[in-house]
Design a protein around this motif. Structure first.
Motif, PDB file in Angstrom:
ATOM      1  N   ILE A   1       0.871  -1.082   0.004  1.00 39.61           N
ATOM      2  CA  ILE A   1      -0.087   0.095  -0.084  1.00 39.61           C
ATOM      3  C   ILE A   1       0.888   1.217  -0.007  1.00 39.61           C
ATOM      4  O   ILE A   1       1.612   1.383   1.125  1.00 39.61           O
ATOM      5  CB  ILE A   1      -0.946   0.068   1.108  1.00 39.61           C
ATOM      6  CG1 ILE A   1      -1.965  -1.162   1.158  1.00 39.61           C
ATOM      7  CG2 ILE A   1      -1.752   1.438   1.169  1.00 39.61           C
ATOM      8  CD1 ILE A   1      -2.702  -1.225   2.690  1.00 39.61           C
ATOM      9  N   VAL A   2       0.960   1.905  -0.941  1.00 40.59           N
ATOM     10  CA  VAL A   2       2.012   3.108  -1.343  1.00 40.59           C
ATOM     11  C   VAL A   2       0.930   4.175  -0.817  1.00 40.59           C
ATOM     12  O   VAL A   2       0.492   4.945  -1.447  1.00 40.59           O
ATOM     13  CB  VAL A   2       2.325   3.176  -2.726  1.00 40.59           C
ATOM     14  CG1 VAL A   2       3.273   4.183  -2.826  1.00 40.59           C
ATOM     15  CG2 VAL A   2       2.830   1.750  -3.264  1.00 40.59           C
ATOM     16  N   SER A   3       1.449   4.488   0.525  1.00 41.02           N
ATOM     17  CA  SER A   3       0.929   5.825   1.160  1.00 41.02           C
ATOM     18  C   SER A   3       1.815   6.144   2.364  1.00 41.02           C
ATOM     19  O   SER A   3       2.553   5.384   3.123  1.00 41.02           O
ATOM     20  CB  SER A   3      -0.429   5.450   1.874  1.00 41.02           C
ATOM     21  OG  SER A   3      -0.929   6.558   2.645  1.00 41.02           O
ATOM     22  N   LYS A   4       2.281   7.444   2.402  1.00 44.15           N
ATOM     23  CA  LYS A   4       3.054   8.039   3.731  1.00 44.15           C
ATOM     24  C   LYS A   4       2.215   8.043   4.934  1.00 44.15           C
ATOM     25  O   LYS A   4       3.087   8.158   5.849  1.00 44.15           O
ATOM     26  CB  LYS A   4       3.509   9.478   3.133  1.00 44.15           C
ATOM     27  CG  LYS A   4       4.389   9.653   1.970  1.00 44.15           C
ATOM     28  CD  LYS A   4       4.774  10.825   1.524  1.00 44.15           C
ATOM     29  CE  LYS A   4       5.779  11.140   0.357  1.00 44.15           C
ATOM     30  NZ  LYS A   4       6.263  12.372   0.149  1.00 44.15           N
ATOM     31  N   GLU A   5       0.974   7.851   4.974  1.00 43.33           N
ATOM     32  CA  GLU A   5       0.569   7.580   6.054  1.00 43.33           C
ATOM     33  C   GLU A   5       0.546   6.084   6.558  1.00 43.33           C
ATOM     34  O   GLU A   5      -0.094   5.211   6.011  1.00 43.33           O
ATOM     35  CB  GLU A   5      -1.084   8.054   5.930  1.00 43.33           C
ATOM     36  CG  GLU A   5      -1.224   9.477   5.962  1.00 43.33           C
ATOM     37  CD  GLU A   5      -0.875  10.551   7.062  1.00 43.33           C
ATOM     38  OE1 GLU A   5      -1.034  10.177   8.267  1.00 43.33           O
ATOM     39  OE2 GLU A   5      -0.196  11.448   6.633  1.00 43.33           O
ATOM     40  N   GLY A   6       1.397   6.021   7.565  1.00 42.04           N
ATOM     41  CA  GLY A   6       1.462   4.477   8.061  1.00 42.04           C
ATOM     42  C   GLY A   6       0.670   3.814   8.790  1.00 42.04           C
ATOM     43  O   GLY A   6      -0.332   4.970   9.430  1.00 42.04           O
ATOM     44  N   PRO A   7       0.028   2.830   9.141  1.00 40.31           N
ATOM     45  CA  PRO A   7      -0.952   2.153   9.833  1.00 40.31           C
ATOM     46  C   PRO A   7      -0.725   2.422  11.323  1.00 40.31           C
ATOM     47  O   PRO A   7       0.608   2.443  11.807  1.00 40.31           O
ATOM     48  CB  PRO A   7      -1.139   0.859   9.506  1.00 40.31           C
ATOM     49  CG  PRO A   7       0.190   0.562   8.970  1.00 40.31           C
ATOM     50  CD  PRO A   7       0.934   1.916   8.544  1.00 40.31           C
ATOM     51  N   ARG A   8      -1.637   2.204  11.968  1.00 39.90           N
ATOM     52  CA  ARG A   8      -1.385   2.129  13.579  1.00 39.90           C
ATOM     53  C   ARG A   8      -1.259   0.529  13.919  1.00 39.90           C
ATOM     54  O   ARG A   8      -1.902  -0.347  13.233  1.00 39.90           O
ATOM     55  CB  ARG A   8      -2.802   2.531  14.181  1.00 39.90           C
ATOM     56  CG  ARG A   8      -2.584   2.476  15.775  1.00 39.90           C
ATOM     57  CD  ARG A   8      -3.726   3.311  16.673  1.00 39.90           C
ATOM     58  NE  ARG A   8      -3.649   3.464  17.911  1.00 39.90           N
ATOM     59  CZ  ARG A   8      -2.996   4.371  18.616  1.00 39.90           C
ATOM     60  NH1 ARG A   8      -2.672   5.315  17.998  1.00 39.90           N
ATOM     61  NH2 ARG A   8      -2.646   4.295  19.901  1.00 39.90           N
ATOM     62  N   PHE A   9      -0.227   0.302  14.513  1.00 45.75           N
ATOM     63  CA  PHE A   9       0.014  -0.786  15.223  1.00 45.75           C
ATOM     64  C   PHE A   9      -0.595  -1.640  16.439  1.00 45.75           C
ATOM     65  O   PHE A   9      -1.189  -2.596  16.488  1.00 45.75           O
ATOM     66  CB  PHE A   9       1.461  -1.070  15.326  1.00 45.75           C
ATOM     67  CG  PHE A   9       2.571  -1.132  14.131  1.00 45.75           C
ATOM     68  CD1 PHE A   9       2.039  -0.977  13.138  1.00 45.75           C
ATOM     69  CD2 PHE A   9       3.834  -1.657  14.454  1.00 45.75           C
ATOM     70  CE1 PHE A   9       2.815  -1.227  11.838  1.00 45.75           C
ATOM     71  CE2 PHE A   9       4.759  -1.790  13.082  1.00 45.75           C
ATOM     72  CZ  PHE A   9       3.959  -1.570  11.948  1.00 45.75           C
ATOM     73  N   PHE A  10      -0.734  -0.569  17.263  1.00 43.67           N
ATOM     74  CA  PHE A  10      -1.364  -0.913  18.744  1.00 43.67           C
ATOM     75  C   PHE A  10      -2.260  -0.121  19.338  1.00 43.67           C
ATOM     76  O   PHE A  10      -2.303   1.069  18.784  1.00 43.67           O
ATOM     77  CB  PHE A  10      -0.207  -1.331  19.434  1.00 43.67           C
ATOM     78  CG  PHE A  10       0.725  -1.877  19.526  1.00 43.67           C
ATOM     79  CD1 PHE A  10       0.683  -3.404  20.032  1.00 43.67           C
ATOM     80  CD2 PHE A  10       2.186  -1.938  19.173  1.00 43.67           C
ATOM     81  CE1 PHE A  10       1.776  -4.380  19.659  1.00 43.67           C
ATOM     82  CE2 PHE A  10       3.159  -2.934  18.930  1.00 43.67           C
ATOM     83  CZ  PHE A  10       2.916  -3.939  18.890  1.00 43.67           C
ATOM     84  N   GLU A  11      -3.242  -0.804  19.879  1.00 40.02           N
ATOM     85  CA  GLU A  11      -4.025   0.327  20.532  1.00 40.02           C
ATOM     86  C   GLU A  11      -3.586   1.050  21.639  1.00 40.02           C
ATOM     87  O   GLU A  11      -4.116   2.131  21.908  1.00 40.02           O
ATOM     88  CB  GLU A  11      -5.532  -0.632  20.873  1.00 40.02           C
ATOM     89  CG  GLU A  11      -6.537   0.232  21.518  1.00 40.02           C
ATOM     90  CD  GLU A  11      -7.585   0.650  20.554  1.00 40.02           C
ATOM     91  OE1 GLU A  11      -7.880   1.623  20.521  1.00 40.02           O
ATOM     92  OE2 GLU A  11      -7.705  -0.174  19.488  1.00 40.02           O
ATOM     93  N   ASN A  12      -2.766   0.283  22.159  1.00 34.28           N
ATOM     94  CA  ASN A  12      -2.068   1.108  23.629  1.00 34.28           C
ATOM     95  C   ASN A  12      -1.198   2.251  23.056  1.00 34.28           C
ATOM     96  O   ASN A  12      -0.386   1.912  22.255  1.00 34.28           O
ATOM     97  CB  ASN A  12      -1.316   0.141  24.238  1.00 34.28           C
ATOM     98  CG  ASN A  12      -0.572   0.917  25.591  1.00 34.28           C
ATOM     99  OD1 ASN A  12       0.394   1.482  25.442  1.00 34.28           O
ATOM    100  ND2 ASN A  12      -1.207   0.522  26.840  1.00 34.28           N
ATOM    101  N   ASP A  13      -1.274   3.505  23.483  1.00 34.70           N
ATOM    102  CA  ASP A  13      -0.614   4.804  23.029  1.00 34.70           C
ATOM    103  C   ASP A  13       0.975   4.296  23.258  1.00 34.70           C
ATOM    104  O   ASP A  13       1.869   4.826  22.615  1.00 34.70           O
ATOM    105  CB  ASP A  13      -0.976   5.838  23.483  1.00 34.70           C
ATOM    106  CG  ASP A  13      -2.298   6.378  22.918  1.00 34.70           C
ATOM    107  OD1 ASP A  13      -2.674   6.001  21.715  1.00 34.70           O
ATOM    108  OD2 ASP A  13      -3.346   7.206  23.282  1.00 34.70           O
ATOM    109  N   PHE A  14       1.273   4.019  24.594  1.00 39.69           N
ATOM    110  CA  PHE A  14       2.724   3.799  24.914  1.00 39.69           C
ATOM    111  C   PHE A  14       3.386   2.788  23.989  1.00 39.69           C
ATOM    112  O   PHE A  14       4.672   2.968  23.853  1.00 39.69           O
ATOM    113  CB  PHE A  14       2.645   3.205  26.364  1.00 39.69           C
ATOM    114  CG  PHE A  14       3.990   2.778  26.963  1.00 39.69           C
ATOM    115  CD1 PHE A  14       4.770   4.061  27.514  1.00 39.69           C
ATOM    116  CD2 PHE A  14       4.644   1.579  27.274  1.00 39.69           C
ATOM    117  CE1 PHE A  14       5.913   3.904  27.872  1.00 39.69           C
ATOM    118  CE2 PHE A  14       5.981   1.647  27.769  1.00 39.69           C
ATOM    119  CZ  PHE A  14       6.546   2.717  28.095  1.00 39.69           C
ATOM    120  N   LEU A  15       2.740   1.564  23.738  1.00 47.57           N
ATOM    121  CA  LEU A  15       3.271   0.693  22.888  1.00 47.57           C
ATOM    122  C   LEU A  15       3.624   1.199  21.485  1.00 47.57           C
ATOM    123  O   LEU A  15       4.530   0.833  21.001  1.00 47.57           O
ATOM    124  CB  LEU A  15       2.433  -0.596  22.611  1.00 47.57           C
ATOM    125  CG  LEU A  15       2.613  -1.429  23.890  1.00 47.57           C
ATOM    126  CD1 LEU A  15       1.649  -2.749  23.776  1.00 47.57           C
ATOM    127  CD2 LEU A  15       3.967  -2.051  24.492  1.00 47.57           C
TER     128      LEU A  15
END
Length: 237
Positions: A33-47
């Motif tokens: 997926i060629v987009s500069k916006e990366g996905p979120r990995f974790f629900e937890n903000d610290f991780l």
């Protein structure tokens, strides 16, 4: 009864979804997926915070360590020219490590839940979102873990006075690798060799993921016969 095909919701944190893809993970992760916006990995903000690293953090953190290691070998009795040779040897050693990790670990085929999940965190995320600028370089904590076995091996195979300089050269090679990797994705080189290296690496991402494992150099692809075949020439109309 036909089982429903598992899909990934790109609008939700991905890490704990991709494992459920099973054998379909390999195909899914190599459809970029060629987009500069990366996905979120974790629900937890610290991780989530630990999954994002700006490229300039790498030289800022590791170049002082390289300088300290090189200076240590000088203080232990080696001449500057001897240490320079050790550093060059360390850089060359890194290019082999880089190739080996990329070919045999980063591109290992997985299908189980946890293997898929770990592979996605390690390298799969980069192939799925190759333009995610905050996940192109290794977080320093991950690099520090990788340094432990490499340092132990160098200490075992060399002398106490030469090990710091050789390891420092390897660490310098790593810094060059990560900065080069970032530039190949986000820079716009107009001249060789950088322009050819960018084409070489993007060919690995978008055309043939099972070839072209070198990032800073194609040296070991030549040695181990993993060079990608030349691009077909376009016929002029």
């Amino acid at each position: 009864m036909v089982a429903e095909k598992i899909t990934v919701d790109l609008n939700k944190p991905l890490v704990f979804q991709v494992g459920h893809l099973g054998k379909d993970y390999e195909e899914w992760v190599h459809q970029p997926i060629v987009s500069k916006e990366g996905p979120r990995f974790f629900e937890n903000d610290f991780l989530e915070m630990f999954t994002r690293t700006k490229w300039w953090v790498i030289p800022v953190v590791w170049i002082p360590v390289v300088c300290w290691l090189v200076t240590k070998s000088v203080h232990m009795g080696h001449t500057v020219s001897q240490v320079a040779l050790m550093v060059v040897g360390g850089v060359l050693l890194w290019t082999l490590i880089e190739y080996t990790l990329h070919r045999f670990l980063f591109h290992i085929k997985t299908s189980s839940y946890w293997a898929n999940t770990l592979h996605y965190l390690l390298h799969g995320c980069h192939h799925k979102h190759p333009m995610d600028g905050l996940r192109l370089v290794f977080p320093p904590a991950a690099t520090a873990i990788l340094c432990v076995p490499i340092w132990s091996l160098i200490r075992l195979l060399t002398t106490p006075s030469s090990a710091p300089a050789i390891f420092g050269g390897g660490l310098l090679g790593y810094v060059m690798y990560d900065c080069t990797h970032y530039y190949l994705h986000h820079g716009q080189p107009s001249q060789s060799p950088a322009r050819n290296l960018k084409k070489y690496h993007l060919n690995h991402h978008y055309r043939m993921q099972t070839r072209g494992f070198g990032i800073t150099s194609s040296l070991w692809d030549i040695v181990f016969a993993t060079l990608p075949p030349p691009m077909p020439c376009r016929k002029s109309s």
